[in-house]
Structure formats: structure tokens, C-alpha cells
Write a protein that holds these residues in place. Structure first.
Motif, PDB file in Angstrom:
ATOM      1  N   PHE A 452       0.855  -1.196   0.000  1.00  0.00           N
ATOM      2  CA  PHE A 452       0.000   0.000   0.000  1.00  0.00           C
ATOM      3  C   PHE A 452       0.889   1.244   0.000  1.00  0.00           C
ATOM      4  O   PHE A 452       1.985   1.212   0.579  1.00  0.00           O
ATOM      5  CB  PHE A 452      -0.795   0.116   1.308  1.00  0.00           C
ATOM      6  N   SER A 453       0.386   2.319  -0.593  1.00  0.00           N
ATOM      7  CA  SER A 453       1.064   3.599  -0.427  1.00  0.00           C
ATOM      8  C   SER A 453      -0.026   4.648  -0.202  1.00  0.00           C
ATOM      9  O   SER A 453      -0.977   4.747  -0.989  1.00  0.00           O
ATOM     10  CB  SER A 453       1.882   3.941  -1.669  1.00  0.00           C
ATOM     11  N   VAL A 454       0.082   5.384   0.891  1.00  0.00           N
ATOM     12  CA  VAL A 454      -1.004   6.301   1.237  1.00  0.00           C
ATOM     13  C   VAL A 454      -0.779   7.663   0.578  1.00  0.00           C
ATOM     14  O   VAL A 454       0.247   8.312   0.798  1.00  0.00           O
ATOM     15  CB  VAL A 454      -1.111   6.481   2.774  1.00  0.00           C
ATOM     16  N   GLY A 455      -1.742   8.050  -0.228  1.00  0.00           N
ATOM     17  CA  GLY A 455      -1.691   9.355  -0.904  1.00  0.00           C
ATOM     18  C   GLY A 455      -2.501  10.334  -0.074  1.00  0.00           C
ATOM     19  O   GLY A 455      -3.699  10.516  -0.286  1.00  0.00           O
ATOM     20  N   THR A 456      -1.828  10.967   0.868  1.00  0.00           N
ATOM     21  CA  THR A 456      -2.588  11.828   1.792  1.00  0.00           C
ATOM     22  C   THR A 456      -3.101  13.105   1.134  1.00  0.00           C
ATOM     23  O   THR A 456      -4.048  13.709   1.635  1.00  0.00           O
ATOM     24  CB  THR A 456      -1.719  12.216   3.007  1.00  0.00           C
ATOM     25  N   ASN A 457      -2.486  13.512   0.019  1.00  0.00           N
ATOM     26  CA  ASN A 457      -2.982  14.736  -0.626  1.00  0.00           C
ATOM     27  C   ASN A 457      -4.450  14.559  -0.988  1.00  0.00           C
ATOM     28  O   ASN A 457      -5.281  15.434  -0.766  1.00  0.00           O
ATOM     29  CB  ASN A 457      -2.198  15.042  -1.911  1.00  0.00           C
ATOM     30  N   ASP A 458      -4.748  13.400  -1.560  1.00  0.00           N
ATOM     31  CA  ASP A 458      -6.135  13.125  -1.906  1.00  0.00           C
ATOM     32  C   ASP A 458      -6.926  12.632  -0.702  1.00  0.00           C
ATOM     33  O   ASP A 458      -8.094  12.983  -0.549  1.00  0.00           O
ATOM     34  CB  ASP A 458      -6.205  12.082  -3.030  1.00  0.00           C
ATOM     35  N   LEU A 459      -6.294  11.824   0.128  1.00  0.00           N
ATOM     36  CA  LEU A 459      -7.040  11.286   1.272  1.00  0.00           C
ATOM     37  C   LEU A 459      -7.630  12.422   2.121  1.00  0.00           C
ATOM     38  O   LEU A 459      -8.800  12.391   2.487  1.00  0.00           O
ATOM     39  CB  LEU A 459      -6.136  10.371   2.120  1.00  0.00           C
ATOM     40  N   SER A 499       0.542  -8.038   7.085  1.00  0.00           N
ATOM     41  CA  SER A 499       1.957  -8.044   6.675  1.00  0.00           C
ATOM     42  C   SER A 499       2.171  -7.456   5.287  1.00  0.00           C
ATOM     43  O   SER A 499       2.894  -8.027   4.461  1.00  0.00           O
ATOM     44  CB  SER A 499       2.521  -9.468   6.688  1.00  0.00           C
ATOM     45  N   ARG A 500       1.512  -6.341   5.033  1.00  0.00           N
ATOM     46  CA  ARG A 500       1.713  -5.663   3.749  1.00  0.00           C
ATOM     47  C   ARG A 500       2.565  -4.418   3.998  1.00  0.00           C
ATOM     48  O   ARG A 500       2.207  -3.588   4.844  1.00  0.00           O
ATOM     49  CB  ARG A 500       0.371  -5.222   3.129  1.00  0.00           C
ATOM     50  N   PRO A 501       3.671  -4.250   3.270  1.00  0.00           N
ATOM     51  CA  PRO A 501       4.446  -3.016   3.427  1.00  0.00           C
ATOM     52  C   PRO A 501       3.563  -1.811   3.101  1.00  0.00           C
ATOM     53  O   PRO A 501       2.709  -1.884   2.212  1.00  0.00           O
ATOM     54  CB  PRO A 501       5.550  -3.149   2.379  1.00  0.00           C
ATOM     55  N   ILE A 502       3.788  -0.735   3.843  1.00  0.00           N
ATOM     56  CA  ILE A 502       2.991   0.473   3.594  1.00  0.00           C
ATOM     57  C   ILE A 502       3.898   1.696   3.624  1.00  0.00           C
ATOM     58  O   ILE A 502       4.779   1.790   4.464  1.00  0.00           O
ATOM     59  CB  ILE A 502       1.841   0.612   4.632  1.00  0.00           C
ATOM     60  N   SER A 503       3.693   2.581   2.662  1.00  0.00           N
ATOM     61  CA  SER A 503       4.471   3.828   2.664  1.00  0.00           C
ATOM     62  C   SER A 503       3.495   5.001   2.635  1.00  0.00           C
ATOM     63  O   SER A 503       2.292   4.815   2.445  1.00  0.00           O
ATOM     64  CB  SER A 503       5.387   3.884   1.447  1.00  0.00           C
ATOM     65  N   ILE A 504       4.059   6.188   2.807  1.00  0.00           N
ATOM     66  CA  ILE A 504       3.252   7.403   2.612  1.00  0.00           C
ATOM     67  C   ILE A 504       3.929   8.165   1.493  1.00  0.00           C
ATOM     68  O   ILE A 504       5.155   8.367   1.527  1.00  0.00           O
ATOM     69  CB  ILE A 504       3.249   8.299   3.872  1.00  0.00           C
ATOM     70  N   CYS A 505       3.152   8.567   0.463  1.00  0.00           N
ATOM     71  CA  CYS A 505       3.784   9.339  -0.606  1.00  0.00           C
ATOM     72  C   CYS A 505       3.103  10.679  -0.818  1.00  0.00           C
ATOM     73  O   CYS A 505       3.429  11.411  -1.735  1.00  0.00           O
ATOM     74  CB  CYS A 505       3.845   8.539  -1.907  1.00  0.00           C
ATOM     75  N   GLY A 506       2.146  11.013   0.037  1.00  0.00           N
ATOM     76  CA  GLY A 506       1.535  12.349  -0.024  1.00  0.00           C
ATOM     77  C   GLY A 506       2.535  13.362   0.515  1.00  0.00           C
ATOM     78  O   GLY A 506       3.570  12.990   1.094  1.00  0.00           O
TER      79      GLY A 506
END
Ligand code: PEP
Ligand code: MG
Length: 581
Positions: A452-459, A499-506
Motif C-alpha cells: 500500500f502507499s497512502v496518498g494523503t494529498n487526496d485522502l 503483513s503488507r508493506p505500507i508507505s506514505i507518498c503524499g
């Protein structure tokens, strides 16, 4: 006497001093004058030539669209052509020029306004939509009548500070970095793609300044203070000297921080954090690598498509390969097309939606234009033979969308298998978490993805229902709202449970004031532009995970955004008093 203008939104920090260049972009100015009887034939000829030129332009665009596999969109341009052959438009204009002896631009504009007013009163959705067509033809025709070459920002060839009512992401991508010192706009928000581009390109910028373009003239000497969000027009000698000193202090501090480049991003209690880069165009990769990033966490591939032609498979492959080769052995995460919202493809501009951020955007666009999607997937898959590549789908809001996108990806893999074309058969496929539904259904989505990669700009935009590009609601756009923190906590827990890697890209991944909170919420991978990469690393290297967790626990207990903000600011002031936030 210098004039200090009210504050704007800092899109990209820095100080610049130089001459203003006011850019009017697509704004159409209508000249209005009367024609002498003996010049009427010339005026009619000028009008006929402009109509022919406009028709030819439209035909050219149409051919390009068809050859780029966008046949659906070609329809729109057929309507434009029909209008240019319609006597209601053309003959009426000729008659009016003759009888009223007014210039062609004036007449064409009046007829367009008339048609638009009539259409807007009719209760028919189809006819209402034609309003956009009429206004588009009006612009083109008037542009051709004036035979004015549109000013292109890539042509700027002397040091300038650009002032514009707004800049599109594609105009920003074309800015000539050698000469554009900074830019300032009336409109826009901090996470608009124009602002994001400014940070990536390291061009200081202030957006959302309301009506700054009415205060500044081309040639004015200005200071852009994108640390406090202010503009000084025609400053005094003393002010110039003061700002020059300030500029030097900032440069010295940055040079000091650059010593962190090759040091690990590790907390005091030895937790390794991975810092990746966000890029829009391959030209940005040098800066990202020189800042010590361990690969690309977000390649906004749509920026390759924001000009007039859609690149074919080979030219996309070539661009992707350039980035992959450059970052080897580190990974490059290529996000599939994220058109829509504020990133309009040339062809989408003539078919605007009422709510573009809620419309046919992002993965929805790709799933409706599968030819374009397939071409891109084949290029990414082929590129995966040359290094570590990951595929990331943007704005997934339902599990069905994800499964559909994956099925098309598998179909492309089968095609490549059949032709014996090499690609990485274990390529990782992940999704961006940008919509509240993806957080709530995160456990279901997790079953089908590698990361997963969290797109906080849109979130943030979708959680709070606040348009990210609209300066009028910029004060409501707040990543520190308790509801946003709860979403981040939830998705981080889901990722860890599965156990899924998660990043933040926002953008919050690259803003120092959020770093401790994000580590506390469980994020270990941060993908950002180079702007604050050193500052973020410095914070990581000065804290323990335990203190970050204690901060985020405390924040999650608070019920008011103002209290959360105060706590974050106080914590920063206490621990990192020299970092400007
Ligand atoms: C986001 O939404 O946070 C994101 C990284 O994608 P973009 O800014 O390109 O919409
Ligand atoms: Mg996004």
C-alpha cells in the motif's frame, strides 16, 4: 516606497529577488473597434481565414487523437467542426460584420455569448454541454483572428519571477528552470500539482494570493519571500540587502544539512526508515539521488502525457528505463496514469466535468480507456526486465476496480509471454490509498495487493470533502484533523495485520512537522520530493520510536484540530527550534 502584499500559501519555500513577468496564459482579450466601409472586405477575408485555420487545427487534433487510440474523444471535435460549418455561427457572423461594421473578434464573441445564454436556459443536458464547445471554439477562433503567438513559459530567456492567475501542472512542468526564479499565482492550494511541481523543481512559489496579478506589472522589481508567504513590490535598497543576507543564511543551512546525504535514516533506537523520492519527470531524478534517496516511491507517470501527443509504448519504455537504470539497484514504483482532477490531458480540456476530482479520474480513466492503459502496462512490464520495478494503481476505491486493473495487467503479461518478451514475472503490484473507502475496505484490498502507499494529498481532500486546489477552502484542508489521523492509524494497523508493506507518498511524508507523528503511527517508508529530505532525515536520526509513538497516542486522544496542531507545533519548537514550520 515598497508595498507589502498580504499573505499567500507557501507552495515551495525559498527567497528570490528579481523582475516580474506577468503571464496571461489562455486568457482571451477581445479587441473592439469599428471598420471603415472600404475595409469591410478585408475584415471578412480575415474572418474566413481564421475559420479555415481553426478547422484545420481541429482536424489535426482529431487525427492525432485517433492515432493515439482515443477514438471516443474524437467525437467532441466533430461537434466543434460542425459548429464551424453551421450557418448560425459562420453566416451570422459574416452578416453582422457587414451590417454593423464591427471587427470580427467583437462579433464572434457576441454571437458566442448569445448562443451560450440561449443554451443555458434550455433544460437539456446534451445542449447544456455544448456551452463548453461554443466557448472553446470562441477562444480558438479569436486566438486565430489575432494571430498572436501564445506566450510559452518554456521560452522565458531572462531571469524572471512569474506572476499568473493560475498555472496548470503542465505549464509548470515546462517552466524554464534556468531563468524562472520563482512563481506566484492568484489561485491554487498547497497540494495542487502545480505546488507539488514547484517543490520538486525547487522553484520557490506562493499560491492562492487572490488578486496579486492586479498589483504587479511586468518589469516591476519584486522580492518573493516564500518563507513567510509575502511579496514585496519595488523594495528599497535596505530591504534588498536584508533579503540577500537572509537568502545566504538559508543556503548555508542547506549546505550544512547536505552532510547527511550518505548517513542512514535510522532512529536513535535503531529502527531503519526508508526514504524514497517522488518524481514527475525523469529530469528530477538527479536531485532525488543526490539527496540520498533509496529509490523512487512514486513516479507520477501522467506527467509524461500532459503535452499534446500520447507517447507510444516504445517512448514510454525509454523514459521508464532511464529512471530504472539510474536508480539501480533501488526500486522504482511507477504509478499508472492519474489523469483528471487538476491534471488534464490536452484532449480532456475541451470536455470538462462538473466535479473533476469526483469524476472520470485516475484508475477510472484507465479502466475506461483500456487501449491507453494496456500500452502503459506493457511499457512498464517490459521496463521491469531492466531493474526493480513496482506497479501502483492510483485512487482505487473499490475491490472490483482493483481486480479489473489486475486482470488487464495479467492479460498484458500473457501477451508478453506469448511473444517471448522478457519482464519481471514476480513484479509487485500495489495500490494507493487515497479514498476513505479504501481505508475502510483495506483488509479486503490487502488480500489482492503486495503493498500500500497512502496518498494523503487526496485522502485529506476526500475525508474532509475539501478541494485540494481551491484557495477559498485552503484553511479547511488540514492533514492534522482527527478524522485524518484516525484513517492513517486504521490503514497502518490493517497493513501490519496483513503483513503488507505500507508507505506514505503524499506531501506530509516530506514535511518535517509530520515526521514524528508518522513514525509514531507505524509508517517506516516515506516517499517525498527532495525539498525537505535532509530535514526529515535529521529528525529521524534524532528521535526514538517510543517518543514518536507517545506523541501520536497523545494526538489521537485529542478532540479538537487546534489542540492537535498546537501539540505538534510545540513538540517541534521544543525538539527542533531551528526548523521553520
Ligand atoms: C496523493 O494524493 O497524496 C498523491 C501522492 O498523489 P497525487 O498528489 O499525485 O494526487
Ligand atoms: Mg493522489
Amino acid at each position: 516606497m515598497s508595498k507589502r502584499i498580504k499573505k499567500g500559501i507557501i507552495a515551495s519555500p525559498g527567497i528570490r529577488i528579481g523582475k516580474a513577468l506577468v503571464f496571461h496564459g489562455d486568457e482571451v482579450k477581445i479587441p473592439k473597434y469599428h471598420i471603415d466601409e472600404n475595409r469591410l472586405d478585408d475584415e471578412l477575408e480575415r474572418f474566413d481565414e481564421a475559420v479555415t485555420k481553426t478547422k484545420n487545427e481541429i482536424l489535426e487534433i482529431q487525427e492525432k487523437i485517433v492515432s493515439d487510440n482515443f477514438s471516443d474523444l474524437a467525437e467532441i471535435f466533430s461537434t466543434h467542426l460542425m459548429a464551424l460549418e453551421d450557418p448560425i455561427f459562420v453566416e451570422r457572423a459574416r452578416k453582422k460584420i457587414k451590417s454593423e461594421k464591427r471587427n470580427a473578434e467583437w462579433i464572434v464573441n457576441d454571437i458566442s455569448i448569445d448562443l451560450i445564454n440561449t443554451l443555458s436556459k434550455i433544460e437539456d443536458e446534451y445542449l447544456k454541454e455544448r456551452i463548453i464547445d461554443i466557448s472553446d471554439i470562441n477562444k480558438r477562433l479569436i486566438g486565430n483572428l489575432q494571430k498572436k503567438k501564445k506566450m510559452n513559459l518554456s521560452d522565458v530567456n531572462e531571469n524572471s519571477i512569474i506572476f499568473a492567475s493560475d498555472l496548470t501542472p503542465s505549464e509548470t512542468a515546462l517552466l524554464n528552470r534556468q531563468f524562472v526564479l520563482a512563481f506566484v499565482t492568484d489561485r491554487g492550494g498547497k497540494t495542487s500539482h502545480t505546488a507539488i511541481m514547484a517543490r520538486s523543481m525547487d522553484i520557490p512559489a506562493i499560491v492562492g494570493m487572490d488578486d496579486i496579478t492586479s498589483y504587479v506589472k511586468t518589469g516591476d522589481y519584486v522580492i518573493v519571500d516564500a518563507v513567510h508567504g509575502e511579496i514585496l513590490i519595488n523594495p528599497s535598497e535596505d530591504e534588498i540587502e536584508e533579503y540577500q543576507r537572509y537568502q545566504k543564511d538559508i543556503n548555508d543551512a542547506e549546505n550544512e544539512l547536505a552532510k547527511l546525504t550518505n548517513l542512514p535514516a535510522q532512529t536513535i533506537d535503531n529502527t531503519e526508515i526508508f526514504i524514497y523520492g517522488n518524481i514527475e519527470i525523469p529530469e528530477e531524478m538527479e536531485t532525488i539521488r543526490s539527496h540520498g534517496a533509496h529509490g523512487i516511491g512514486l513516479f507520477r507517470s501522467e506527467f509524461l502525457f500532459l503535452d499534446k501527443t500520447l507517447p507510444n509504448e516504445e517512448s514510454q519504455l525509454c523514459q521508464y528505463k532511464k529512471v530504472i537504470d539510474f536508480f539501480k539497484p533501488y526500486p522504482v514504483t511507477i504509478r499508472t496514469l492519474d489523469f483528471g482532477g487538476d491534471k488534464l490531458h490536452e484532449y480532456m480540456k475541451s470536455h470538462r466535468e462538473m466535479n473533476p476530482f469526483l469524476g472520470c479520474r485516475s484508475i477510472r480513466f484507465s479502466l475506461k480507456n483500456t487501449d491507453v492503459f494496456k500500452t502503459q502496462l506493457r511499457a512498464i512490464l517490459r521496463a521491469s526486465a531492466y531493474g526493480q520495478v513496482k506497479i501502483m494503481y492510483p485512487m482505487i476505491s473499490t475491490v472490483e476496480e482493483l481486480l479489473q486493473a489486475k486482470e488487464i495487467t495479467y492479460e498484458m503479461m500473457r501477451e508478453l509471454d506469448l511473444s517471448g518478451t522478457p519482464y519481471d514475472k514476480n513484479i509487485e503490484i500495489g495500490i494507493m490509498i487515497e479514498v476513505p473507502s479504501a481505508v475502510i475496505a483495506g483488509d479486503i484490498l490487502a488480500e489482492h495487493v503486495d503493498f500500500f502507499s497512502v496518498g494523503t494529498n487526496d485522502l485529506v481532500q476526500y475525508v474532509l470533502a475539501v478541494d485540494r486546489v481551491n484557495e477559498k477552502v485552503a484553511d479547511l484542508y488540514n492533514p492534522l484533523d482527527i478524522s485524518v489521523l484516525r484513517h492513517l492509524r486504521t490503514i497502518s494497523d490493517i497493513a501490519s495485520a496483513h503483513s503488507r508493506p505500507i508507505s506514505i507518498c503524499g506531501e506530509i511524508a516530506g514535511e518535517p512537522k509530520f515526521t514524528m507523528m508518522l513514525l509514531g503511527l507505524g509508517f517506516r517508508q516515506l516517499s517525498m520530493s527532495s525539498k525537505y529530505m535532509y530535514q526529515v532525515k535529521r529528525i529521524i536520526r534524532s528521535v526514538t520510536i517510543e517518543e514518536c509513538e507517545s506523541l501520536s497516542r497523545a494526538l489521537l486522544q485529542m478532540k479538537r484540530t487546534a489542540d492537535i496542531e498546537r501539540a505538534v507545533v510545540e513538540n517541534m519548537q521544543q525538539k527542533f527550534p531551528d526548523i521553520i514550520i
